[in-house]
Scaffold this motif. Structure first.
Motif, PDB file in Angstrom:
ATOM      1  N   ILE A  51       0.854  -1.186   0.000  1.00 24.25           N
ATOM      2  CA  ILE A  51       0.000   0.000   0.000  1.00 24.25           C
ATOM      3  C   ILE A  51       0.890   1.235   0.000  1.00 24.25           C
ATOM      4  N   SER A  52       0.498   2.230  -0.795  1.00 22.04           N
ATOM      5  CA  SER A  52       1.291   3.460  -0.860  1.00 22.04           C
ATOM      6  C   SER A  52       0.385   4.610  -1.271  1.00 22.04           C
ATOM      7  N   ARG A  53       0.957   5.806  -1.299  1.00 21.61           N
ATOM      8  CA  ARG A  53       0.175   6.984  -1.646  1.00 21.61           C
ATOM      9  C   ARG A  53       1.034   7.948  -2.447  1.00 21.61           C
ATOM     10  N   ASP A  54       0.438   8.540  -3.457  1.00 16.86           N
ATOM     11  CA  ASP A  54       1.060   9.637  -4.198  1.00 16.86           C
ATOM     12  C   ASP A  54       0.633  10.924  -3.518  1.00 16.86           C
ATOM     13  N   ASN A  55       1.553  11.555  -2.817  1.00 20.77           N
ATOM     14  CA  ASN A  55       1.191  12.731  -2.027  1.00 20.77           C
ATOM     15  C   ASN A  55       0.615  13.854  -2.882  1.00 20.77           C
ATOM     16  N   ALA A  56       1.223  14.068  -4.034  1.00 19.43           N
ATOM     17  CA  ALA A  56       0.821  15.208  -4.856  1.00 19.43           C
ATOM     18  C   ALA A  56      -0.587  15.046  -5.406  1.00 19.43           C
ATOM     19  N   GLN A  57      -0.977  13.800  -5.691  1.00 23.47           N
ATOM     20  CA  GLN A  57      -2.274  13.590  -6.328  1.00 23.47           C
ATOM     21  C   GLN A  57      -3.302  12.994  -5.390  1.00 23.47           C
ATOM     22  N   ASN A  58      -2.951  12.819  -4.129  1.00 24.37           N
ATOM     23  CA  ASN A  58      -3.892  12.238  -3.161  1.00 24.37           C
ATOM     24  C   ASN A  58      -4.487  10.940  -3.688  1.00 24.37           C
ATOM     25  N   THR A  59      -3.626  10.111  -4.236  1.00 29.07           N
ATOM     26  CA  THR A  59      -4.053   8.822  -4.767  1.00 29.07           C
ATOM     27  C   THR A  59      -3.415   7.705  -3.960  1.00 29.07           C
ATOM     28  N   VAL A  60      -4.252   6.768  -3.556  1.00 28.00           N
ATOM     29  CA  VAL A  60      -3.808   5.600  -2.801  1.00 28.00           C
ATOM     30  C   VAL A  60      -3.656   4.426  -3.765  1.00 28.00           C
ATOM     31  N   TYR A  61      -2.602   3.671  -3.604  1.00 30.36           N
ATOM     32  CA  TYR A  61      -2.338   2.544  -4.482  1.00 30.36           C
ATOM     33  C   TYR A  61      -2.277   1.237  -3.693  1.00 30.36           C
ATOM     34  N   LEU A  62      -2.593   0.163  -4.378  1.00 31.31           N
ATOM     35  CA  LEU A  62      -2.338  -1.171  -3.864  1.00 31.31           C
ATOM     36  C   LEU A  62      -1.630  -1.934  -4.984  1.00 31.31           C
ATOM     37  N   GLN A  63      -0.329  -2.124  -4.812  1.00 28.87           N
ATOM     38  CA  GLN A  63       0.439  -2.906  -5.767  1.00 28.87           C
ATOM     39  C   GLN A  63       0.324  -4.370  -5.375  1.00 28.87           C
ATOM     40  N   MET A  64      -0.161  -5.181  -6.291  1.00 27.58           N
ATOM     41  CA  MET A  64      -0.386  -6.594  -6.006  1.00 27.58           C
ATOM     42  C   MET A  64       0.502  -7.426  -6.929  1.00 27.58           C
ATOM     43  N   ASN A  65       1.441  -8.140  -6.339  1.00 26.74           N
ATOM     44  CA  ASN A  65       2.348  -8.999  -7.097  1.00 26.74           C
ATOM     45  C   ASN A  65       2.078 -10.462  -6.788  1.00 26.74           C
ATOM     46  N   SER A  66       2.567 -11.324  -7.659  1.00 26.32           N
ATOM     47  CA  SER A  66       2.419 -12.775  -7.456  1.00 26.32           C
ATOM     48  C   SER A  66       0.983 -13.144  -7.115  1.00 26.32           C
ATOM     49  N   LEU A  67       0.058 -12.655  -7.916  1.00 23.19           N
ATOM     50  CA  LEU A  67      -1.357 -12.869  -7.629  1.00 23.19           C
ATOM     51  C   LEU A  67      -1.731 -14.336  -7.713  1.00 23.19           C
ATOM     52  N   LYS A  68      -2.683 -14.727  -6.882  1.00 20.92           N
ATOM     53  CA  LYS A  68      -3.172 -16.097  -6.806  1.00 20.92           C
ATOM     54  C   LYS A  68      -4.664 -16.114  -7.100  1.00 20.92           C
ATOM     55  N   PRO A  69      -5.190 -17.234  -7.555  1.00 22.57           N
ATOM     56  CA  PRO A  69      -6.638 -17.311  -7.795  1.00 22.57           C
ATOM     57  C   PRO A  69      -7.455 -16.963  -6.553  1.00 22.57           C
ATOM     58  N   GLU A  70      -6.933 -17.269  -5.384  1.00 27.29           N
ATOM     59  CA  GLU A  70      -7.664 -16.955  -4.149  1.00 27.29           C
ATOM     60  C   GLU A  70      -7.675 -15.469  -3.811  1.00 27.29           C
ATOM     61  N   ASP A  71      -6.961 -14.664  -4.601  1.00 29.10           N
ATOM     62  CA  ASP A  71      -7.032 -13.209  -4.436  1.00 29.10           C
ATOM     63  C   ASP A  71      -8.226 -12.620  -5.186  1.00 29.10           C
ATOM     64  N   THR A  72      -8.918 -13.439  -5.949  1.00 27.23           N
ATOM     65  CA  THR A  72     -10.068 -12.973  -6.707  1.00 27.23           C
ATOM     66  C   THR A  72     -11.139 -12.443  -5.759  1.00 27.23           C
ATOM     67  N   ALA A  73     -11.502 -11.171  -5.935  1.00 29.92           N
ATOM     68  CA  ALA A  73     -12.464 -10.522  -5.053  1.00 29.92           C
ATOM     69  C   ALA A  73     -12.747  -9.124  -5.590  1.00 29.92           C
ATOM     70  N   VAL A  74     -13.709  -8.468  -4.967  1.00 30.83           N
ATOM     71  CA  VAL A  74     -13.921  -7.042  -5.197  1.00 30.83           C
ATOM     72  C   VAL A  74     -13.094  -6.293  -4.158  1.00 30.83           C
ATOM     73  N   TYR A  75     -12.281  -5.377  -4.609  1.00 31.91           N
ATOM     74  CA  TYR A  75     -11.394  -4.625  -3.727  1.00 31.91           C
ATOM     75  C   TYR A  75     -11.930  -3.215  -3.508  1.00 31.91           C
ATOM     76  N   TYR A  76     -11.903  -2.793  -2.245  1.00 35.43           N
ATOM     77  CA  TYR A  76     -12.416  -1.476  -1.864  1.00 35.43           C
ATOM     78  C   TYR A  76     -11.313  -0.681  -1.172  1.00 35.43           C
ATOM     79  N   CYS A  77     -11.158   0.567  -1.562  1.00 38.47           N
ATOM     80  CA  CYS A  77     -10.280   1.437  -0.800  1.00 38.47           C
ATOM     81  C   CYS A  77     -11.112   2.190   0.233  1.00 38.47           C
ATOM     82  N   THR A  78     -10.471   2.603   1.285  1.00 37.89           N
ATOM     83  CA  THR A  78     -11.133   3.335   2.336  1.00 37.89           C
ATOM     84  C   THR A  78     -10.172   4.331   2.953  1.00 37.89           C
ATOM     85  N   VAL A  79     -10.700   5.442   3.428  1.00 36.59           N
ATOM     86  CA  VAL A  79      -9.915   6.409   4.173  1.00 36.59           C
ATOM     87  C   VAL A  79     -10.704   6.790   5.417  1.00 36.59           C
ATOM     88  N   ARG A  80      -9.958   7.211   6.418  1.00 36.23           N
ATOM     89  CA  ARG A  80     -10.578   7.679   7.654  1.00 36.23           C
ATOM     90  C   ARG A  80     -10.164   9.137   7.868  1.00 36.23           C
TER      91      ARG A  80
END
Length: 121
Positions: A70-99
């Motif tokens: 998980i990371s963030r681009d400070n200038a653009q206020n964008t949150v990232y999730l870099q996902m490597n070595s993906l597996k079939p069990e990672d199949t899902a709907v992904y949601y970002c959230t902020v508090r």
């Protein structure tokens, strides 16, 4: 109010990588934490990763530790999730959230619309 717009989901093969993005707008100055959750069909959302808004103090689910970042681009206020070595069990709907908090330090959670990630074997 904070608005979140996700992008980057799709269909990949096992072992490949994908990067999810989550663009935040609105009262972003009030945000102090960010995270990603995922939801499998028929199940409730589960924690994937969280971090402070500065990008420090990260925390990952055991199932993704060492593969997701998980990371963030400070200038653009964008949150990232870099996902490597993906597996079939990672199949899902992904949601970002902020508090965020208001002037009385009351917490508010905001969620993106969700993006589908499908990993084929």
């Amino acid at each position: 109010q904070v608005q979140l717009v996700e992008s980057g989901g799709g269909l990949v093969q096992a072992g490949e990588s994908l990067r999810l993005s989550c663009a935040a707008s609105g009262r972003t100055f009030s945000i102090y934490a960010m995270g990603w959750y995922r939801q499998f069909p028929g199940k409730s959302r589960e924690f994937v990763a969280t971090a402070t808004w500065s990008g420090g103090s990260t925390n990952y689910a055991d199932s993704v530790k060492g593969r997701f970042t998980i990371s963030r681009d400070n200038a653009q206020n964008t949150v990232y999730l870099q996902m490597n070595s993906l597996k079939p069990e990672d199949t899902a709907v992904y949601y970002c959230t902020v508090r965020s908090h208001d002037s009385r330090l009351r917490d508010y959670d905001y969620w993106g619309q969700g993006t589908q990630v499908t990993v084929s074997s």
